[in-house]
Every structure is written in C-alpha cells, then in structure tokens.
Design an enzyme around this catalytic site. Structure first.
Site, PDB file in Angstrom:
ATOM      1  N   TYR A  57       0.856  -1.187   0.000  1.00  0.00           N
ATOM      2  CA  TYR A  57       0.000   0.000   0.000  1.00  0.00           C
ATOM      3  C   TYR A  57       0.894   1.238   0.000  1.00  0.00           C
ATOM      4  O   TYR A  57       2.007   1.209   0.532  1.00  0.00           O
ATOM      5  CB  TYR A  57      -0.906   0.011   1.231  1.00  0.00           C
ATOM      6  CG  TYR A  57      -2.008  -1.035   1.202  1.00  0.00           C
ATOM      7  CD1 TYR A  57      -1.716  -2.378   1.447  1.00  0.00           C
ATOM      8  CD2 TYR A  57      -3.331  -0.693   0.923  1.00  0.00           C
ATOM      9  CE1 TYR A  57      -2.726  -3.341   1.426  1.00  0.00           C
ATOM     10  CE2 TYR A  57      -4.334  -1.653   0.900  1.00  0.00           C
ATOM     11  CZ  TYR A  57      -4.024  -2.979   1.149  1.00  0.00           C
ATOM     12  OH  TYR A  57      -5.017  -3.925   1.120  1.00  0.00           O
ATOM     13  N   GLU A  58       0.386   2.319  -0.560  1.00  0.00           N
ATOM     14  CA  GLU A  58       1.249   3.485  -0.731  1.00  0.00           C
ATOM     15  C   GLU A  58       1.623   4.158   0.586  1.00  0.00           C
ATOM     16  O   GLU A  58       2.500   5.018   0.614  1.00  0.00           O
ATOM     17  CB  GLU A  58       0.630   4.486  -1.704  1.00  0.00           C
ATOM     18  CG  GLU A  58      -0.654   5.104  -1.219  1.00  0.00           C
ATOM     19  CD  GLU A  58      -1.416   5.835  -2.340  1.00  0.00           C
ATOM     20  OE1 GLU A  58      -1.114   5.631  -3.517  1.00  0.00           O
ATOM     21  OE2 GLU A  58      -2.325   6.602  -2.008  1.00  0.00           O
TER      22      GLU A  58
END
Lengths: 260, 290, 290, 260
Positions: A57-58
């Site tokens: 996930y960013e």
C-alpha cells in the site's frame, strides 16, 4: 441482481466483481493496491488462491496481511501486519519506480475506451463540475507497474469515450500505446457486469467476458462508446462457495471492527 | 534549541499569517490539535502543503485560513469527498483557493529534494498524465543514457507541523508505525513544530537510536495527548473511523460545518476541550440539527 | 523465492566470473565469510564495487580475483593503508587493477539511483575536486533555478552480498546498528546474497516490521555465524580491532600475505575452519615468520 | 618536544595540537567529524567546554557521544551512543548536503598554501608513487560545511605549494576562493607547531599562532612554501590541567578497550 443484495444466484454483482478481480492476481505476485474495491479483491486473492501474494500500500506497508480491510490507506492494521514499513518517498522510489511491482490494482471515477483513468475533475480543470480527490499514487502506478488491473462499476458516467482529465494514462488519448512506459498498462478492466480487455491492435477496451446472467446489451448500454464485443465472449465462473465465504467473513470482520 | 511550550504559544509565535505550512501525516499521526489551534487563532492567507489534505485541511479551508493548497490526494479516506475543499474549488466558498497538484510520487520527491538541500528532484513520473499541463513539472535528460525524466522543484515549507508519539526531555522526537513523509517535511522546513502524545525520559520507540528528529532540528514541542484525533497515534490511540464517516455529514452543509467549527473548535479553549466536547453526544446532534 | 543453502553452493551458483559484485558494509557487518568463499572458489575478473574496500577487498585484490575496483575510500580504518590494494595500483601486482573512484556522497547517490530504478542521481558534490577529471561525473542544470549540480550514473551490481544479523524462515532479512548502504546495494542488484548470524522464527530487530529486505528481494541466504569477522555484527560479535592492526603486518609483505591466504582461507574448508585457525596462535606466527 | 613524549612542559606536541583544535569547536555546533585526529579533538571539546556539540560521523551516527574514541568510523560505540543512526546515503543528503553542518573537521596527507587537501595520490594519478585511501566524505564536507577545520602534523611533505591532487577543495588551485560552494572553506589549520589561517585577501594560509615554545623558523622550515607570518602572531595557551586530564583519560580508556 442488485449491486448490494444477493440475487437469485445467491451473490451480488459487487461480490461477483470482487471475486472475478481476485482471480486475476496470481500467487507470489507483487501487487500495489489502491484502497476500496482493489484492496478488497487483493485481500480476497490472498485469503484464497494466492496466499503468497505480496501486497504493498502506498502508505509504505510492504508485504502486509491485514485481518480486516483497511478503511484508509494508512490504517494501523496495515502496519501491524506488514513485513516492513517504509516511508512514503521510499515506497515510490525503491519499490514502485524500481520496477518491483507486478500488478497495479486501481480504480477511478472515469475510464475511457483506451483505458485512461480520471480521478481529478469532472468538467474543465479550472472550473470543475465535480472536484475529485486527485492523483495520489495512480499516475506512477499506471505507468510503472508491469500490468494494471482496473476495477470500476459499469455506468455511462464512468465509461466515457474520452475522460475529462487523464490522471493516469492507459493507452493514451488516441490509443497510441505504451511507448515510454515501463509497464504494459491496463491489461484488464473488471466491472460489476463483466470483463473488458484492450484489443491487441487498437488498444480499445472490448468486452471479453460477462458475469453469469449478464447480457451484452446491458453492458453496451452502460458504456459510453460503441463497445466492441470479443467474438469469443466468455462467461465467468460464478463465485465458489469458498470464495464467497471468505469474502463475506472478511467483510463481516471488517464491519464489526470499524463500527467500534 | 528546542522550546517546550503550550500549543497556543507555539502556534502564536511560529505560524505567521501568509506562511507556507505543511501539516503532514499519512493517515497516521495527523496533527489535528495544531490545525485546530491555527483555526482558533484565525491565521490567514496560508499556503497549505500536504500530500493527503484529509479532514484537517478541509477544516482549515472551510474556515478560510488558506489561500493556496499544494497537494496530491484530497479525499476523506475510505469515505468520499472533502466537501469544504470541493466547495472552495468548485464555488470559491468561503473564498477562492489556488491549487497546485501533483502525484504522490512527485510530492514525495519534492519533499525529499527539500530535505536534501537540492533545488529539484527527479523521478520517472507524470508520464502521459494531464497533470503536467497544470503543475510545475519539467523534463530533464539523463546525461548518461539520454532518458527523459520528470523533474520537480524542491518543497521547503516555512513551517512543518507533525504529531509524534514521544519526545524526550532534550527534545529528540520519536515516532513509529506509518511515518509517511513527516521526516522529509520537517527536515525541509525552516521551522519545525511537533506535538507529542508523551514526554519521556527515554524514547521508547523500537530500540535504541530511534529518534527520528534530533532535538536540534526541532523548533518547538508541545505535549497534546490524543492530539491526532480523529487520526491515530500507534501505541496510544486508534483511528476514530466513525468520526471520519460523520465528517461527511458535517462538512457537506455549509451551515452545519460552521456550527461544528464554532462548537468544537472556537468555543473550546484547547484540544482537551474539543475532546471533552466529543464525549457530549447531544452537542453533535444539536450541531447537525441546527 | 529465497533459497537457503551452504555458502559454498550459494557462491558457486550465483557469483559468475566476470560479474560486478558489491560486498557492502560500512565497517559494520562486512561479509568476510562470503569474500573468503569467493577466494576459495577462485572467481576471476570480478568488478568489485564498494564504498570502503576494507580488508575484504584487500584480500580479494591480493589474490587476483578483481579486474576492476569502483570505490570511494580504500584504507584500513584507523590503521593505515590497504597494502594489497596499493601494490595492485602502484605496481600492478599481482595483476593490473582498473580503478574508478568517487566520493562517498557520489557512491551513495549512485546506489540510491540504482535502487530507485533511475539512470542517474544528483548531488551537490565533487565541486572543485580533481576527481571529476578521472571519473564518471556529469554536470546538470536545475530546470527551475539554473543551479549546476553533479550527476552520477546509477550503480546496479550484478550481485550484492551483505551480512545481516538475522533472517526469518521465510527469508526476510533483519539488520540493525550502522546499516551503511547495504539496503541500497541490495535493492540495486540483480542477485542478492545474504549471510546471517542466525535464522529465527521471528526477526528480533527493534520491534515489529523491522525486516530490512523482504524475502522476495533476496536470492539466497546462508547462515554463517561470526561471518563478518574481523568486522562485527552488533548484538552478536564485537569488532576484532587487533586483527585489523595485525593485517597491516600480514598484508605489507607479498609472501606473508600469500602464506596467510593459504593457511587461513585456502586450506580451510569453510569460515568455521578460518575461525578455528584464528584460535591457533602458533599458526599466525608461522605464517608471519615464514 | 617529541610528538609522542611529554616534554619539559608536561605535554606532547600532539596533545597541544588536539587541545588547540578542540578549542575551535563551540558548544552547540554541529560537527561532521573525520576519524583520527579530528575525532580526538572533537570528543575532547565535547568532554570539556562544548558538552552540547553535535557530532556526526559519516557512518550515519548522529549526535553521538562515545565513551572511547572509535578506531573506525563505524565502531559499534558510535551507534550505541547516538541520538539516531541513519543510512550512509541519508547522512550525506539530508544532513550534510542540506546545510545542517556547522563545522567539517578534516585531516589529509597533503595540504597546499590555498588550503586544498589531498587524500588521493602522491605523484601522478595514473601511476602514483603512493596510492592514498581516497576521497571518502571529504570533498562534500569541504564544500558544504559552513566552515572547515583542518588538523595535520607539520612537515614539508605535508605542507606543499601545490597538492598533487585536489581531493577536497579549499580556496582552489590559485586561491580563487569559494564561488559555488555553500561553506566558507578551511577557516583554520591546526598543526603540531601552531595555527594557520587563510589571509583574508589572498586566501593563502599564513601562520597566526604558535604553540608555546615553538619558533617561527621551525614552522617555516617545515612548510613547503614561503610561509607568511601574521604581524600579530599569537602564542596559544598551553593545555589546562583539565584539558590534559580529560584527553589522557579518554586515550587511556580507548587504549584499554581496543587492546581487548
């Protein structure tokens, strides 16, 4: 079959969409996950046929295996179950940009027939009708992931001939292709009605599979351009009992946790 | 050297009208207490910098503190729109808002350049995106391979504001969990304000040497327990997801929003007051119902 | 996926003659065991990359494994010269050694670019230094300010070799203390070999999520306790400063060096053998005295 | 007075050099420290008049307060007593390059009359007489620290009219100055005989102070160019009992630890 209620077949069209999308993720792949539908499908894959999928996930959480779906991209759940947590600059430089991501898993407000994605504005940029959240990590995911899977509910407002703003490029405004990009672009678009893939020559999205019980006419009706249909149109397998069970458990756990 | 003080004094002393201010935090550790104090002190003409504006900037924009917003994703995570932000962009309400937007990768590269003392950063980014037509991105050629890359200008806030789990008594700051772009924002800024959950003799963090910012890089520290609410401080608080969902309703309507700001921020002396107000279920109902 | 194997097999399988190999470690965690195995297997024509060549490269250069060295500081830390390195550069003994040298900041920027998938890195560096006349540095202008900066080409080793404190059974690698440029070297490389002090169920590190390299970025792991001797592995071993000082005497003379390599590396089956040989005080005396 | 043995005054010329250098460091300054003589002087300063000096070593140890002198730049001692430990790329980018360093504390094999430093080769670059270790962190420290303090034992071989190789720039090959650099360059050079500083107009190093008991003739004799002498030549204060005691304790502790 309503989007939120189980139909005669015992599952909703959203469930069918999520299950179908999850099947496109292969075990061991490294997947950069957007929040929402992509996150749901990616975790379903992880909990069913792809236990070794690596979810990034960013927020910098790498190799994460959340017990419940995150509401936000930076939920503590993602950090607690990650193999490592890195800063946001690093997730984009050492991980995405370095070419370590097999699959980028995105959604959008609008997609056009060449797979370009809009999450910026509806209407003109200077005086938008609707101001959307913006780019986030999507432009570089779309450019740099080896391939991109898009999930989006079908509607004429979402599937437009040309997006109002190319936030994240698919095959370019005229389907030019992927020169200058490291990844192949959107190889598949999964909706609540079926599956679209780019035509190998024109890069125009065409319908290649229907969900069970869906009809071509309906899909064409919900698409803002004259949608082509693959002569070898397939019908997707309905969700298995296992897929459905795991997905519903996941969502029930999630709902319980987030209502706290 | 680091000063310790009340949040009121710190914001009053270190955040001038017209400043560029980065209140960073990637979902986690968002410095809401500091944002509220900025609203209480009615700072004006701020340029707000932040990758993910979130509710804190929705509030600041909604009351008209901001003249300009530099950002990369402006939504209510997992919920939907930031209605005050949208109202400002779509309708110039309560005042026009200049925007400059980037991708996350671009914003991160800008902060990294800022923290590194470089005038620009490079990335393989923005390719094929219409963003390049509307924002400050240049092309640059690799002198060795000829490859074209994107260049983005360094981002150096006048003031960075972050919330951390701990500071020690010398002013060393420790934070852990999802740390986002906070170190870069702080190291890129001229002035660094930190609110913390706790002031400790020795940073717990995760083992030794876990200071993330040494004391001599920090301008001022203020202890504000739960100061990241409704965001969270790993190890101290959990995210108030319900609040994020309620915000959709609160912020959608100009009047409700104004009443909420009045009741929960302006009428409160400090963040402790806000936290107490949240416990009063009837207050929110009155705000929403008018 | 990560393979676990004996160091002999790992080096045999993954380090071909002619490869560019970065055995990194900034004083701490230097992968000596792997270096010895490369010598035992008589790898040839290697391009050795490393910020601080240290004794490990002195040994590799002294036996003639290397064709080329890319580095930024080649000394015996706190002691003096690397005599085998000097002999190669000054006298082409045992064979000519191509060198390419940078500053630390430049080498670090090169590894960072390599790990980031960028073709080059930028820094405010090399200004006024004669290094620019002898190495691969270009000038680049900031597209926003016009400032001239140095550009350096990315460094992407064929093989990176590092020593870490721990790996878990899935192959996640944990290391702490002074971590130097090892993550960047590993993430920039095509093949990553890790030797570890210990294989554990769960990485201790310093709290959760302390894997520094996740398993899917690591090609092969081999457990070699004390595998960083005479360097150290914080939490496991301490630096053998006496050995560093003795090395000055051993390496100064070609014959003594050759006897040392014979006795301590080539005649030993593995690193355990080397460690046992060190315990035999008479062996070193015989080597030095001939 | 021998370099290693205490003379009639009760201290050695090396001790005088270290003590003098330590006095140039002010409390609270951020100092990027080279190993060897600079490390000794910087830690002496920290243990005497400058307890709040922030010592940074290029191994990434920031705000470190070692109990004993490190033999290498990456001794565990430095990590264990640091406020934070960062990777080597970061120490050069976020810390040195960002302009956070007040004082760079360097040594070299050769220095020339314009303060340029050589740690690369004696003789020609292609076929050197002596191959030295190389640049390390020095070129950027010399360019970017707000000011640079150099420590070097006086000898004709070390103090040369022109260095064989400019590893780290002082005022340039012809004393041109510091255009393009962020720092002021070498503001002071401390030797075992005295102290040199650049002439404010010509940037040529000149003798500004002698250690007690040293003579100008000796310094000129050990300098490879026609050394100018400041008309206001000072004589440095000898080490205080406290300075000497702290320094000797530090070295005794160090010796004991490293002989283990």
């Amino acid at each position: 079959m309503g989007k939120g209620r189980a139909g005669a077949n015992g599952y909703t069209s959203d469930e069918m969409m999520t299950v179908t999308a999850s099947r496109f993720l292969r075990n061991g792949q490294v997947c950069f996950v957007g929040i929402g539908l992509p996150s749901e499908a990616a975790n379903l894959a992880r909990l069913t046929h792809a236990p070794e999928v690596v979810l990034i996930y960013e927020s910098g959480t790498i190799g994460t295996a959340p017990n419940i779906l995150p509401l936000s991209i930076g939920d503590g759940e993602l950090a607690e179950h990650a193999d490592l947590v890195v800063g946001v600059p690093e997730v984009f430089s050492y991980w995405l940009q370095a070419g370590r991501v097999d699959v980028g898993f995105l959604t959008a407000a609008q997609i056009d027939r060449f797979g370009n994605l809009n999450t910026t504005v509806i209407g003109g940029y200077q005086s938008p009708e609707v101001r959307l959240p913006g780019a986030g990590g999507a432009p570089e995911i779309a450019s740099l992931a080896r391939e991109v899977i898009v999930m989006l509910r079908h509607s004429k407002r979402a599937f437009v001939p040309e997006v109002d703003f190319i936030t994240s490029v698919g095959f370019g405004p005229n389907g030019e292709g992927r020169a200058g990009h490291h990844g192949k672009g959107p190889t598949v678009v999964i909706t609540d009605l079926g599956v679209l893939e780019p035509h190998p020559e024109t890069n125009e999205l065409m319908l290649v599979a229907l969900h069970p019980g869906m009809e071509v006419a309906r899909v064409r009706d919900e698409t803002g351009w004259d949608l082509r249909v693959d002569p070898d149109l397939r019908v997707n397998q309905p969700p298995t009992a296992d897929e459905l069970g795991v997905l519903r458990d996941l969502k029930a756990r999630t709902e319980q946790a987030h209502s706290g | 050297m680091t000063e310790f003080g009340s949040l009121r004094d710190v914001i009053a002393d270190l955040v001038p009208d017209g400043a560029s201010v980065a209140m960073e935090g990637f979902t986690h550790l968002i410095p809401f207490a500091a944002g509220h104090e900025v609203i209480r002190q009615d700072k004006r003409d701020l340029t707000l910098l932040r990758m993910t504006p979130d509710l804190i900037y929705d509030q600041l924009i909604g009351v008209g503190c901001a003249r300009r917003l530099v950002f990369s994703w402006g939504g209510n995570p997992g919920v939907g729109s930031l209605h005050r932000f949208r109202d400002a962009v779509e309708n110039e309400y309560p005042s026009p808002l200049d925007i400059e937007e980037h991708s996350h990768a671009g914003m991160a590269a800008r902060y990294v350049a800022g923290a590194s003392g470089l005038p620009f950063g490079i990335l393989r980014g923005y390719r094929g995106s219409d963003l390049v037509k509307h924002t400050d991105v240049a092309q640059i050629s690799c002198p060795f391979t000829g490859e074209e890359l994107a260049a983005v200008p360094a981002l150096n806030p006048d003031v960075a504001v972050i919330h951390a789990q701990q500071a020690d008594r010398r002013g060393n700051v420790g934070l852990w969990g999802i740390t986002g772009v906070q170190r870069e924002a702080a190291l890129a800024a001229s002035t660094v304000i930190v609110t913390v959950e706790e002031i400790v003799d020795e940073l717990a963090g995760n083992g030794p040497n876990q200071a993330v910012l040494p004391h001599w890089t920090v301008s001022a520290i203020s202890q504000v327990p739960k100061g990241s609410h409704p965001s969270y401080s790993m190890g101290y608080t959990t995210r108030d997801n319900r609040f994020y969902r309620e915000w959709d309703r609160i912020s959608r309507d100009r009047e409700v929003f104004a009443r909420w700001v009045e009741a929960f921020i302006l009428e409160q002396k400090d963040f402790e007051g806000y936290l107490s107000a949240l416990d009063d279920e009837t207050l929110l109902r009155r705000v929403v119902d008018g």
